[in-house]
Design an enzyme around this catalytic site. Structure first.
Site, PDB file in Angstrom:
ATOM      1  N   LYS A   1      16.746   0.021  -2.540  1.00 14.10           N
ATOM      2  CA  LYS A   1      16.992  -0.573  -3.861  1.00 14.10           C
ATOM      3  C   LYS A   1      16.029  -0.001  -4.895  1.00 14.10           C
ATOM      4  O   LYS A   1      16.431   0.334  -6.012  1.00 14.10           O
ATOM      5  CB  LYS A   1      16.826  -2.099  -3.772  1.00 14.10           C
ATOM      6  CG  LYS A   1      16.519  -2.800  -5.086  1.00 14.10           C
ATOM      7  CD  LYS A   1      16.458  -4.279  -4.909  1.00 14.10           C
ATOM      8  CE  LYS A   1      15.299  -5.077  -5.395  1.00 14.10           C
ATOM      9  NZ  LYS A   1      14.272  -4.668  -6.241  1.00 14.10           N
ATOM     10  N   ASN A   2      14.748   0.112  -4.521  1.00 16.15           N
ATOM     11  CA  ASN A   2      13.740   0.489  -5.512  1.00 16.15           C
ATOM     12  C   ASN A   2      13.665   1.997  -5.761  1.00 16.15           C
ATOM     13  O   ASN A   2      12.805   2.463  -6.509  1.00 16.15           O
ATOM     14  CB  ASN A   2      12.376  -0.092  -5.125  1.00 16.15           C
ATOM     15  CG  ASN A   2      12.379  -1.605  -5.293  1.00 16.15           C
ATOM     16  OD1 ASN A   2      13.290  -2.161  -5.919  1.00 16.15           O
ATOM     17  ND2 ASN A   2      11.387  -2.274  -4.737  1.00 16.15           N
TER      18      ASN A   2
ATOM     19  N   ARG B   1      14.482  -5.574 -13.990  1.00 17.23           N
ATOM     20  CA  ARG B   1      13.372  -4.908 -14.672  1.00 17.23           C
ATOM     21  C   ARG B   1      13.673  -3.431 -14.943  1.00 17.23           C
ATOM     22  O   ARG B   1      12.929  -2.746 -15.621  1.00 17.23           O
ATOM     23  CB  ARG B   1      12.093  -5.023 -13.836  1.00 17.23           C
ATOM     24  CG  ARG B   1      11.642  -6.458 -13.691  1.00 17.23           C
ATOM     25  CD  ARG B   1      10.316  -6.558 -13.010  1.00 17.23           C
ATOM     26  NE  ARG B   1       9.242  -5.921 -13.737  1.00 17.23           N
ATOM     27  CZ  ARG B   1       8.678  -6.409 -14.842  1.00 17.23           C
ATOM     28  NH1 ARG B   1       9.093  -7.542 -15.354  1.00 17.23           N
ATOM     29  NH2 ARG B   1       7.704  -5.759 -15.435  1.00 17.23           N
TER      30      ARG B   1
ATOM     31  N   CYS C   1      12.077 -10.608 -10.534  1.00 19.39           N
ATOM     32  CA  CYS C   1      11.579 -11.791  -9.844  1.00 19.39           C
ATOM     33  C   CYS C   1      10.402 -12.404 -10.574  1.00 19.39           C
ATOM     34  O   CYS C   1       9.585 -11.700 -11.162  1.00 19.39           O
ATOM     35  CB  CYS C   1      11.180 -11.404  -8.425  1.00 19.39           C
ATOM     36  SG  CYS C   1      12.617 -11.093  -7.409  1.00 19.39           S
TER      37      CYS C   1
ATOM     38  N   ASP D   1       5.977  -6.527  -0.733  1.00 18.17           N
ATOM     39  CA  ASP D   1       7.326  -7.050  -0.441  1.00 18.17           C
ATOM     40  C   ASP D   1       7.557  -7.307   1.050  1.00 18.17           C
ATOM     41  O   ASP D   1       8.563  -7.897   1.419  1.00 18.17           O
ATOM     42  CB  ASP D   1       8.380  -6.060  -0.961  1.00 18.17           C
ATOM     43  CG  ASP D   1       8.164  -5.762  -2.420  1.00 18.17           C
ATOM     44  OD1 ASP D   1       8.546  -6.578  -3.249  1.00 18.17           O
ATOM     45  OD2 ASP D   1       7.568  -4.718  -2.728  1.00 18.17           O
TER      46      ASP D   1
ATOM     47  N   VAL E   1      -1.486  -7.326  -4.960  1.00 15.62           N
ATOM     48  CA  VAL E   1      -0.620  -6.612  -5.919  1.00 15.62           C
ATOM     49  C   VAL E   1      -0.111  -7.553  -7.010  1.00 15.62           C
ATOM     50  O   VAL E   1      -0.147  -7.225  -8.201  1.00 15.62           O
ATOM     51  CB  VAL E   1       0.547  -5.910  -5.191  1.00 15.62           C
ATOM     52  CG1 VAL E   1       1.439  -5.168  -6.187  1.00 15.62           C
ATOM     53  CG2 VAL E   1       0.018  -4.946  -4.140  1.00 15.62           C
TER      54      VAL E   1
HETATM   55  N1  EPU Z   1       1.320  -4.166 -14.060  1.00 18.87           N
HETATM   56  C1  EPU Z   1       0.687  -4.387 -15.257  1.00 18.87           C
HETATM   57  N2  EPU Z   1       1.183  -3.782 -16.383  1.00 18.87           N
HETATM   58  C2  EPU Z   1       2.275  -2.965 -16.338  1.00 18.87           C
HETATM   59  C3  EPU Z   1       2.909  -2.722 -15.101  1.00 18.87           C
HETATM   60  C4  EPU Z   1       2.415  -3.340 -13.968  1.00 18.87           C
HETATM   61  O1  EPU Z   1      -0.307  -5.122 -15.316  1.00 18.87           O
HETATM   62  O2  EPU Z   1       2.676  -2.442 -17.403  1.00 18.87           O
HETATM   63  C5  EPU Z   1       0.824  -4.831 -12.852  1.00 18.87           C
HETATM   64  C6  EPU Z   1       1.841  -5.849 -12.330  1.00 18.87           C
HETATM   65  O3  EPU Z   1       1.754  -7.078 -13.008  1.00 18.87           O
HETATM   66  C7  EPU Z   1       1.452  -5.958 -10.869  1.00 18.87           C
HETATM   67  C8  EPU Z   1       0.994  -4.540 -10.550  1.00 18.87           C
HETATM   68  O4  EPU Z   1       0.710  -3.906 -11.790  1.00 18.87           O
HETATM   69  O5  EPU Z   1       0.383  -6.852 -10.710  1.00 18.87           O
HETATM   70  C9  EPU Z   1       1.977  -3.712  -9.783  1.00 18.87           C
HETATM   71  O6  EPU Z   1       3.235  -3.687 -10.448  1.00 18.87           O
HETATM   72  P1  EPU Z   1       4.211  -2.435 -10.385  1.00 18.87           P
HETATM   73  O7  EPU Z   1       4.382  -1.888 -11.745  1.00 18.87           O
HETATM   74  O8  EPU Z   1       3.738  -1.519  -9.308  1.00 18.87           O
HETATM   75  O9  EPU Z   1       5.542  -3.120  -9.906  1.00 18.87           O
HETATM   76  P2  EPU Z   1       7.019  -2.854 -10.464  1.00 18.87           P
HETATM   77  O10 EPU Z   1       7.243  -1.419 -10.711  1.00 18.87           O
HETATM   78  O11 EPU Z   1       7.331  -3.842 -11.530  1.00 18.87           O
HETATM   79  C10 EPU Z   1       8.076  -2.352  -8.125  1.00 18.87           C
HETATM   80  C11 EPU Z   1       9.162  -2.962  -7.314  1.00 18.87           C
HETATM   81  C12 EPU Z   1       8.693  -4.293  -6.758  1.00 18.87           C
HETATM   82  C13 EPU Z   1       7.458  -4.044  -5.900  1.00 18.87           C
HETATM   83  C14 EPU Z   1       6.378  -3.349  -6.737  1.00 18.87           C
HETATM   84  C15 EPU Z   1       5.168  -2.967  -5.904  1.00 18.87           C
HETATM   85  C16 EPU Z   1      11.128  -2.163  -8.404  1.00 18.87           C
HETATM   86  C17 EPU Z   1      12.323  -2.480  -9.222  1.00 18.87           C
HETATM   87  N3  EPU Z   1      10.323  -3.173  -8.155  1.00 18.87           N
HETATM   88  O12 EPU Z   1       7.838  -3.283  -9.183  1.00 18.87           O
HETATM   89  O13 EPU Z   1       9.726  -4.761  -5.917  1.00 18.87           O
HETATM   90  O14 EPU Z   1       6.971  -5.271  -5.431  1.00 18.87           O
HETATM   91  O15 EPU Z   1       6.906  -2.143  -7.326  1.00 18.87           O
HETATM   92  O16 EPU Z   1       5.515  -2.115  -4.865  1.00 18.87           O
HETATM   93  O17 EPU Z   1      10.935  -1.041  -7.984  1.00 18.87           O
HETATM   94  C18 EPU Z   1      11.272  -6.292  -5.087  1.00 18.87           C
HETATM   95  O18 EPU Z   1      11.926  -5.313  -4.680  1.00 18.87           O
HETATM   96  O19 EPU Z   1      11.555  -7.486  -4.781  1.00 18.87           O
HETATM   97  C19 EPU Z   1      10.129  -6.067  -5.959  1.00 18.87           C
HETATM   98  C20 EPU Z   1       9.539  -7.043  -6.657  1.00 18.87           C
END
Ligand code: EPU
Length: 451
Positions: free
Chosen positions: A24-25, A98, A122, A324, A346
């Site tokens: 998915k990601n 997102r 989420c 996750d 995280v």
């Molecule tokens: N963060 C910030 N500012 C930002 C971006 C992120 O402070 O501008 C912080 C977040 O709040 C968090 C940390 O950085 O504390 C990590 O967030 P990240 O950006 O890595 O997560 P994401 O890209 O929003 C993706 C996956 C998530 C997965 C995370 C970590 C997708 C669509 N989502 O989220 O997956 O948990 O990376 O591996 O790719 C899921 O599949 O259920 C899911 C939540």
């Protein structure tokens, strides 16, 4: 909401074989990347999940023709007529995922402007997008935050930049990659995320004509190119879904073969699974040869009988233990003898779901301290982000409401492991990330029904 309920008769070990498809990601990002090409792209093994539908809808609104290919799970993207969409049309997708934030770079390259709706995804903490916006500004974009969403423009085009992320965010790294590939000049991103899904996205962009070097120490260098073409790609399998079914096998004392699961992407999970007392066997894929039909690879996971062991673990960015994987595994840890410790580093608010497990008889305490490992960003910020799980606990049935995707799957596992009949409300949310989960549950012999 009341129709959206699954009745789970627990206490039966899951037994059988299921298959996972493209992650998915990765898949959702690969779909966005297709916007950057000047010719059609072809993506295989795309799961039928809600996030894919949202991105498909948004691509369609921007003039990308998305059609189903000949193979099951094949999507074809034709970006020949990329065009602006109205904010009203785009806002239909507000709050649903997102991924829209990743449209910024590609739309700025293709149209010179972009509108991004309010994000969804989420509810596992505040999930800010400050790194994304800071990076886009570094490339020369102007960002205007309005009540209806984000308006971005790049009147003078986008230029390569040197940028360090405050934390190796997956999404912000993808934002930089999708923007830098066609920005003028060189971009150097420090403290980048290097998850397998990021490396697979880099492979896709490289297939499209991008020049991207992944250096040591989380440094990625991107040489902008004026034009990219379409790609053909088979994505990496979904390692989160694979681990979710593995945890379900362990928690229900069952035996599940996950076809498509890839050992290399799951090494850290497999180490923990074995430490807890679970067993697994990896089957390598073999291509068909004359006289032999070939073999699909995968991993078989099972509970060997006897007691499970308590463990201490910390979630982290790759190559650490994925955040996750945490929620599904915690259900299995309620069955381990002794005290397990889980330090979530995280997301600051990803342990709320443990209350539901406690209502089923689990014994989980959450703490503000950084327990069991190195101090993390959340230690001094008053977030309950460490859990101590005392086991084994006999789980009993309960009425549960699903709060988010991964916690939702853990509720489902808990209901399957518990004695008695549980009602799990809000299960539709699981369709956001788990393809055909009800059919898979049936294949594994689970006793579940829609009332
Ligand atoms: N963060 C910030 N500012 C930002 C971006 C992120 O402070 O501008 C912080 C977040 O709040 C968090 C940390 O950085 O504390 C990590 O967030 P990240 O950006 O890595 O997560 P994401 O890209 O929003 C993706 C996956 C998530 C997965 C995370 C970590 C997708 C669509 N989502 O989220 O997956 O948990 O990376 O591996 O790719 C899921 O599949 O259920 C899911 C939540």
């Amino acid at each position: 909401m009341t129709d959206d309920v699954l009745v789970v008769h627990g206490g039966t070990p899951l037994q059988g074989r299921i298959r996972v498809r493209g992650a998915k990601n990765l898949v959702s990002k690969a779909m966005v990347a297709a916007l950057l090409g000047d010719s059609p792209s072809r993506l295989f093994d795309v799961p039928k999940i809600r996030d894919v539908e949202v991105v498909r809808g948004l691509l369609g609104l921007h003039g990308v023709k998305v059609t189903d290919g000949d193979d099951d799970g094949e999507l074809v993207f034709d970006p020949a007529n990329v065009e602006s969409a109205s904010t009203d049309q785009i806002n239909v997708h507000a709050g649903s995922s997102r991924i829209p934030i990743l449209f910024c770079g590609p739309l700025l390259h293709r149209l010179g402007h972009a509108f991004i709706p309010d994000l969804g995804g989420c509810h596992i903490g505040p999930r800010p997008i400050d790194f994304h916006l800071q990076a886009l500004r570094e490339f020369g974009a102007t960002v205007d935050k309005t009540p209806e969403g984000l308006h971005l423009s790049a009147p003078n085009g986008l230029r390569g930049t040197k940028f360090a992320l405050p934390y190796p965010s997956v999404g912000a790294t993808e934002q930089v990659l999708l923007t830098a590939v066609m920005a003028e000049g060189v971009t150097e991103l420090r403290n980048a995320a290097v998850e397998p899904e990021i490396i697979d996205l880099i492979c896709i962009l490289q297939k499209m004509g991008a020049i991207i070097k992944v250096h040591t120490d989380r440094v990625i260098e991107i040489q902008g190119v004026p034009k990219l073409h379409g790609y053909t790609h088979r994505p990496i399998p979904d390692r989160i879904e694979a681990a979710s079914w593995a945890a379900a096998a362990l928690a229900t004392r069952g035996h599940v073969e996950v076809l498509g699961a890839e050992q290399a992407d799951m090494m850290t999970f497999l180490n923990v699974f074995r430490s807890v007392g679970g067993e697994y066997e990896v089957t390598d894929a073999r291509p068909p040869k004359l006289g032999h039909p070939g073999q699909e690879g995968g991993i078989r996971f099972w509970h060997p009988g006897g007691e499970l062991n308590a463990v201490a673990l910390e979630t982290d960015v790759h190559p650490g233990f994925m955040t996750d994987w945490q929620q599904p595994l915690v259900v299995a840890l309620t069955q381990a003898r002794g005290l397990s410790i889980v330090h979530e580093t995280v997301y600051e608010q990803r342990l709320g779901y443990t209350e539901a497990l406690n209502s089923m008889g689990a014994n989980i305490q959450v703490y503000r301290d950084c327990l069991g490992g190195t101090p993390c960003r959340f230690g001094r910020r008053n977030f309950k982000h460490s859990a101590v799980i005392a086991g084994p606990s006999k789980l009993h049935a309960a009425d549960l409401v699903i709060p988010d995707l991964r916690a939702g799957f853990s509720h489902l596992i808990a209901a399957l492991a518990a004695e008695g009949t549980s009602r799990v409300y809000g299960v539709d949310l699981i369709n956001r990330g788990y393809e055909d989960f009800e059919a898979k549950l049936a294949d594994l012999g689970a006793h579940v029904e829609r009332p």
